[in-house]
Design a protein around this motif. Structure first.
Motif, PDB file in Angstrom:
ATOM      1  N   VAL A  88       0.790  -1.098   0.170  1.00 27.01           N
ATOM      2  CA  VAL A  88      -0.257  -0.286  -0.217  1.00 27.01           C
ATOM      3  C   VAL A  88       1.112   1.909  -0.019  1.00 27.01           C
ATOM      4  N   SER A  89       1.952   1.104   0.614  1.00 26.20           N
ATOM      5  CA  SER A  89       2.743   2.230   0.974  1.00 26.20           C
ATOM      6  C   SER A  89       3.600   3.303  -0.469  1.00 26.20           C
ATOM      7  N   GLY A  90       3.743   1.795  -1.405  1.00 23.46           N
ATOM      8  CA  GLY A  90       4.760   1.519  -2.433  1.00 23.46           C
ATOM      9  C   GLY A  90       2.919   2.469  -3.760  1.00 23.46           C
ATOM     10  N   LEU A  91       1.548   2.295  -3.411  1.00 20.80           N
ATOM     11  CA  LEU A  91       1.336   2.676  -4.817  1.00 20.80           C
ATOM     12  C   LEU A  91       1.115   3.778  -4.882  1.00 20.80           C
ATOM     13  N   PRO A  92       1.162   4.614  -5.793  1.00 19.10           N
ATOM     14  CA  PRO A  92       1.343   6.106  -6.548  1.00 19.10           C
ATOM     15  C   PRO A  92      -0.116   6.792  -5.513  1.00 19.10           C
ATOM     16  N   ASP A  93       0.512   8.093  -5.046  1.00 22.88           N
ATOM     17  CA  ASP A  93      -0.429   8.277  -4.488  1.00 22.88           C
ATOM     18  C   ASP A  93      -2.197   8.842  -5.697  1.00 22.88           C
ATOM     19  N   GLU A  94      -1.798   8.784  -6.988  1.00 27.28           N
ATOM     20  CA  GLU A  94      -3.083   8.975  -7.379  1.00 27.28           C
ATOM     21  C   GLU A  94      -3.362   7.713  -7.946  1.00 27.28           C
ATOM     22  N   LEU A  95      -3.656   6.930  -7.544  1.00 25.94           N
ATOM     23  CA  LEU A  95      -3.917   5.454  -8.298  1.00 25.94           C
ATOM     24  C   LEU A  95      -5.317   5.804  -7.762  1.00 25.94           C
ATOM     25  N   LYS A  96      -6.050   4.498  -8.752  1.00 22.61           N
ATOM     26  CA  LYS A  96      -6.868   4.913  -8.758  1.00 22.61           C
ATOM     27  C   LYS A  96      -7.959   3.894  -8.163  1.00 22.61           C
ATOM     28  N   GLY A  97      -9.012   3.810  -7.090  1.00 21.55           N
ATOM     29  CA  GLY A  97      -9.456   3.366  -6.033  1.00 21.55           C
ATOM     30  C   GLY A  97      -8.445   3.393  -5.060  1.00 21.55           C
ATOM     31  N   ARG A  98      -7.182   4.094  -4.767  1.00 26.98           N
ATOM     32  CA  ARG A  98      -6.184   3.763  -3.749  1.00 26.98           C
ATOM     33  C   ARG A  98      -6.416   3.729  -2.176  1.00 26.98           C
ATOM     34  N   GLU A  99      -8.417   4.565  -2.352  1.00 28.01           N
ATOM     35  CA  GLU A  99      -8.583   4.458  -0.725  1.00 28.01           C
ATOM     36  C   GLU A  99      -8.667   2.994  -0.351  1.00 28.01           C
ATOM     37  N   ALA A 100      -9.185   2.101  -1.131  1.00 21.24           N
ATOM     38  CA  ALA A 100      -9.681   0.139  -1.217  1.00 21.24           C
ATOM     39  C   ALA A 100      -8.762  -0.092  -0.914  1.00 21.24           C
ATOM     40  N   PHE A 101      -7.346   0.298  -1.153  1.00 19.53           N
ATOM     41  CA  PHE A 101      -6.346  -0.436  -0.530  1.00 19.53           C
ATOM     42  C   PHE A 101      -6.136  -0.519   0.960  1.00 19.53           C
ATOM     43  N   GLU A 102      -6.368   0.864   1.131  1.00 14.86           N
ATOM     44  CA  GLU A 102      -5.411   1.490   2.797  1.00 14.86           C
ATOM     45  C   GLU A 102      -6.932   1.190   3.357  1.00 14.86           C
ATOM     46  N   ASP A 103      -8.207   1.139   2.997  1.00 12.35           N
ATOM     47  CA  ASP A 103      -9.521  -0.007   3.674  1.00 12.35           C
ATOM     48  C   ASP A 103      -9.020  -1.142   3.979  1.00 12.35           C
ATOM     49  N   ALA A 104      -8.303  -2.184   3.064  1.00 13.83           N
ATOM     50  CA  ALA A 104      -7.954  -3.129   2.712  1.00 13.83           C
ATOM     51  C   ALA A 104      -7.215  -3.732   4.421  1.00 13.83           C
ATOM     52  N   LEU A 105      -6.214  -2.407   4.333  1.00 17.13           N
ATOM     53  CA  LEU A 105      -4.647  -2.656   5.010  1.00 17.13           C
ATOM     54  C   LEU A 105      -5.692  -2.476   6.507  1.00 17.13           C
ATOM     55  N   ASP A 106      -6.585  -1.613   6.874  1.00 20.19           N
ATOM     56  CA  ASP A 106      -7.041  -1.354   7.908  1.00 20.19           C
ATOM     57  C   ASP A 106      -8.072  -2.595   8.503  1.00 20.19           C
ATOM     58  N   ALA A 107      -8.096  -3.714   7.979  1.00 19.22           N
ATOM     59  CA  ALA A 107      -9.180  -4.707   8.203  1.00 19.22           C
ATOM     60  C   ALA A 107      -8.559  -5.491   8.242  1.00 19.22           C
ATOM     61  N   ILE A 108      -6.618  -5.327   8.229  1.00 15.79           N
ATOM     62  CA  ILE A 108      -6.190  -6.583   8.792  1.00 15.79           C
ATOM     63  C   ILE A 108      -5.269  -6.079   9.783  1.00 15.79           C
ATOM     64  N   ASP A 109      -5.021  -4.923   9.918  1.00 14.12           N
ATOM     65  CA  ASP A 109      -4.294  -3.788  11.218  1.00 14.12           C
ATOM     66  C   ASP A 109      -4.744  -4.566  12.732  1.00 14.12           C
TER      67      ASP A 109
END
Length: 389
Positions: A88-109
């Motif tokens: 997730v940290s390596g994803l570009p800020d402008e990546l489409k749907g980036r928030e979905a990856f951050e939400d997935a990380l929160d789900a396993i945190d």
């Protein structure tokens, strides 16, 4: 209006129409998939799809190892969290749907994971899944084009064969059925009778080893279609002293008792095993492949056939029979003999059915031929369209 009689042209039109429709529909599907990708961001879609696949692959690879309360489960969880965080940290800020990856990380945190946590992570990724689906649809559409092109190419070849058949039918329909075909039939029948008689005598005189050598030689002559003997039988005839006997003698010996057979061969059991089990094959070795069919094929085919059979005829028959082969070959090139006219007439008399004669007479064959040509041209045009790589 009279009811239309079903004809091969009906099937040709329907099958060709289906093949073209399927190919055109597959191309339209691909174009739509490409358009949706362009509308969604083009290259950015591929980046988001790749990130989605990496994330889901990571979750799938740890779902069994990172759930539970054991020490190994906890270690696997730490590995998953570290790898997912790096992703997730390596994803570009402008990546489409980036928030979905951050939400997935929160789900396993959390310190302990259950299967429901993985389910929530997958659900969190769903907004990014659409980008992977766009690429999957484009790939599926590309595969559909490949399959449709294959089917269309097969249909194109089938239309070519049907066109050839109709053209030949029209040629037969124009044949002079009153032509003196007996002038062509007589030399062929006389030759066939002669070679049949000669081969019968040859079987009674030549050793099985010699006959098998003749069969082996025919491998290199496509128009001399002798079936090759089974490998075990061929080896037996070639290597065993029993190969010196004629084929009729071997077949006769195979019916002898073992005690009687011991007077003729070294191993009665081996002869019975090799010969008795192959009686059908041995009985079937005859003059058939050296005979000429009636009605004959076109001149070039008959020329090739007579050229190929002549060396074999020379091996099994007398010079008079060989001369008959030469005479038939000369007939195919003698302008005064009119071979093509007689051959076409013979084909027409032999092959045209009453229904075909009726279809020729009322013009249906000619109409079907034009339809076949037109359909083939349309299908050819459809196949000529460049497809996506």
């Amino acid at each position: 209006m009279s009811e239309r009689v079903h004809s091969p042209g009906d099937d040709a039109s329907r099958d060709d129409h289906t093949a073209r429709e399927t190919l055109e529909a597959a191309r339209e599907r691909f174009e739509q998939a490409e358009a949706r990708i362009d509308d969604a961001g083009g290259d950015a879609v591929a980046e988001a799809a790749e990130a989605y696949r990496d994330a889901t692959d990571l979750l799938e690879s740890y779902v069994d190892r990172a759930t539970g309360t054991g020490r190994e489960n906890f270690q696997a969880y730490l590995e998953l969290e570290g790898k997912f965080d790096s992703l997730v940290s390596g994803l570009p800020d402008e990546l489409k749907g980036r928030e979905a990856f951050e939400d997935a990380l929160d789900a396993i945190d959390k310190r302990r994971l259950s299967e429901s946590d993985f389910e929530r992570a997958h659900e969190a990724l769903e907004p990014a899944e659409q980008y992977a689906q766009l690429l999957e649809e484009r790939e599926a559409a590309r595969e559909a084009i490949d399959e449709a092109r294959t089917d269309a190419a097969k249909r194109y070849r089938a239309l070519g064969e049907e066109t050839d058949d109709h053209e030949r039918l029209l040629e037969l329909g124009n044949a002079d059925i009153d032509a003196p075909v007996e002038e062509l039939r007589a030399p062929l029948e006389t030759y066939n009778e002669a070679i049949d008689e000669a081969f019968t005598a040859y079987r009674l005189e030549a050793s099985a080893r010699e006959v098998f050598a003749l069969l082996e030689r025919s491998r290199w002559y496509p128009f001399v279609e002798y079936e090759q003997p089974p490998a075990d039988l061929a080896a037996y005839v070639r290597d065993d002293p029993a190969g010196k006997y004629t084929i009729p003698e071997l077949l006769e010996y195979a019916d002898y008792s073992r005690s009687k057979l011991d007077h003729y061969v070294d191993s009665a059991d081996e002869l019975k095993r090799q010969v008795a089990t192959q009686r059908t094959f041995l009985d079937g070795i005859d003059a058939g492949p050296l005979s000429l069919e009636w009605p004959p094929r076109e001149a070039p085919v008959l020329q090739r056939k007579t050229r190929e059979i002549r060396p074999f005829v020379e091996r099994v028959a007398d010079e008079e029979t060989v001369a008959r082969v030469r005479k038939i070959r000369r007939l195919t090139t003698d302008p005064e003999f009119e071979f093509d006219r007689l051959q076409t007439a013979a084909q027409a008399v032999d092959q045209l059915t009453p229904t075909e004669r009726e279809r020729l007479a009322d013009g249906r064959v000619a109409a079907e031929l034009e339809e076949l040509r037109a359909e083939r041209a349309r299908l050819e045009a459809a196949l000529d369209v460049d497809d996506p790589i």
